[in-house]
Design a protein around this motif. Structure first.
Motif, PDB file in Angstrom:
ATOM      1  N   VAL A   6       0.823  -1.196   0.000  1.00  0.00           N
ATOM      2  CA  VAL A   6       0.000   0.000   0.000  1.00  0.00           C
ATOM      3  C   VAL A   6       0.869   1.263   0.000  1.00  0.00           C
ATOM      4  N   ASP A  54      -1.919  -0.320  -5.505  1.00  0.00           N
ATOM      5  CA  ASP A  54      -2.254  -0.472  -4.082  1.00  0.00           C
ATOM      6  C   ASP A  54      -2.314   0.912  -3.441  1.00  0.00           C
ATOM      7  N   TYR A  95      -8.355  -2.195   2.894  1.00  0.00           N
ATOM      8  CA  TYR A  95      -8.170  -3.512   2.288  1.00  0.00           C
ATOM      9  C   TYR A  95      -8.722  -4.577   3.229  1.00  0.00           C
TER      10      TYR A  95
END
Length: 395
Positions: free
Chosen positions: A260, A266, A272
């Motif tokens: 991320v 991401d 998530y």
């Protein structure tokens, strides 16, 4: 306390699933921090005073005195560790082989016969608030944490489901070669061009070396010995180790690892669900408005730093404020926070620009590294100003 440099024979005996502690790569090999000490005595001595060198220690050398004195029960009435997390078997202080950390908190490792590695106990010691806290990590340490808590780590064998079955490492703790890359060629020739030196690299490249460990990821390419998603980042090639300054870890098996704020797909602007990165960063209205997404969990400093003007404008990198060791020409700063004054003078409000947002233990937080000068978050207590830990020495 000294870092642990383990011989191949001792490492195999301790870790079962591991093999030689010497790299079999035909490229540059890892030699261990003890070898670096031969020529770089000032750097080695100051490295020993850092938390990098104290991350993993034997229980005999590193168990905190407060933890040992309160092993059965702390002053607040909380019971201490009683069992191993994976096997569920009873465990006593005498069973602890290694301790992890000491500055913020300490965790405890005992043998895991099923995997040949080590497993955590069910409690961690909060070194700041002097109390026991529940800890539920149920994965073999060597297949969950070791790429950052060891140097020269490599996977040697995985099963059909990508669970790591065999591994090796050159040195426990974050040693010299974790930041400088394998040192055999440099050690044998003395050629400074044959070793990576972060101070000679760009700010982005030197910070990426720090970022290899100061991130939170979820890995589905290499799973833990128990078959779960892992949180470490081994080299894509079986038998190879991450080489600082050579390998770009941000490009590794991108379809199998969640990074991320690092990989474009991401994004840091969303959650998530079902992963360790869920609710890892603040993504509320204040974050969306400011464009700064502070960490809600710990060891995510690199993912925060990439959002900062320091990184985007190539103004400052990790080693601008932090030094992993000293040299004869450049002493190690007393406090990283003092580095702010070099550019900002007295104008900087550390608690405003770097509030404690990343939870690391009960009521204890890591400072944000987005460096948002108008940060609306008050933050929680950090470990700033703690005295040196005292250790529990067994008779």
């Amino acid at each position: 306390m000294r870092g642990i440099v383990i011989s191949a024979a001792l490492l195999a005996a301790l870790l079962g699933g591991c093999t030689s502690g010497v790299s079999t790569s035909t490229d540059k090999q890892f030699v261990g921090s003890g070898k670096c000490q031969t020529c770089h005595q000032a750097e080695f001595a100051s490295w020993k005073g850092t938390w990098h060198s104290k991350m993993i220690r034997t229980a005999k050398d590193g168990l905190l005195k407060d933890a040992g004195d309160n092993w059965a029960r702390d002053s607040k009435g909380n019971a201490g560790p009683t069992k191993a997390n994976i096997s569920g078997t009873p465990a006593k202080m005498e069973d602890v082989v290694y301790v992890v950390g000491s500055h913020w908190k300490q965790r405890f490792l005992v043998k895991n016969p099923a995997s040949g590695g080590h497993q955590f106990l069910d409690k961690q010691w909060n070194a700041v608030h002097k109390q026991w806290e529940n800890y539920g990590q149920k994965n073999t340490w060597e297949t969950q944490c070791a790429t950052c808590h060891a140097t020269g780590y490599r996977v040697l064998e995985v099963d059909e489901k990508r669970a790591v079955r065999k591994w090796a490492m050159t040195e426990e703790n974050t040693g010299c070669e974790a930041c400088h890359g394998p040192g055999s060629a440099h050690a044998s020739t003395g050629d400074s061009k044959l070793i990576f030196n972060p101070k000679n690299a760009s700010l982005a490249e030197s910070s990426k070396v720090c970022g290899y460990c100061h991130i939170r990821i979820e890995n589905d390419h290499y799973k833990t010995a128990e078959g779960n998603h892992s949180e470490f980042l081994p080299h894509p090639q079986i038998g190879q180790s991450y080489r600082a300054g050579t390998d770009d870890w941000t490009t590794w098996y991108s379809d199998k690892v969640l990074m991320v704020g690092i990989q474009p797909e991401d994004t840091i602007t969303r959650n998530y669900p079902g992963t360790d990165l869920n609710n890892a960063f603040f993504i509320d209205e204040a974050a969306q408005k400011s464009g700064f997404f502070e960490a809600r969990k710990h060891h995510q400093e690199y993912q925060e730093h990439l959002q900062s003007k320091h990184a985007k404008n190539n103004i400052a990198g990790c080693i601008t404020c932090h030094s992993p060791h000293a040299t004869k020409a450049q002493p190690k700063p007393a406090k990283a926070a003092d580095s702010c004054k070099g550019c900002h003078g007295a104008a900087i409000d550390l608690d405003k620009a770097m509030p404690g947002t990343g939870s690391t233990a009960g009521n204890l937080f890591v400072r944000s590294h987005t460096f948002n000068p108008n940060n609306p978050r008050k933050g929680g207590p950090t470990a700033t100003g703690l005295p040196e830990p005292q250790y529990y020495y067994r008779k």
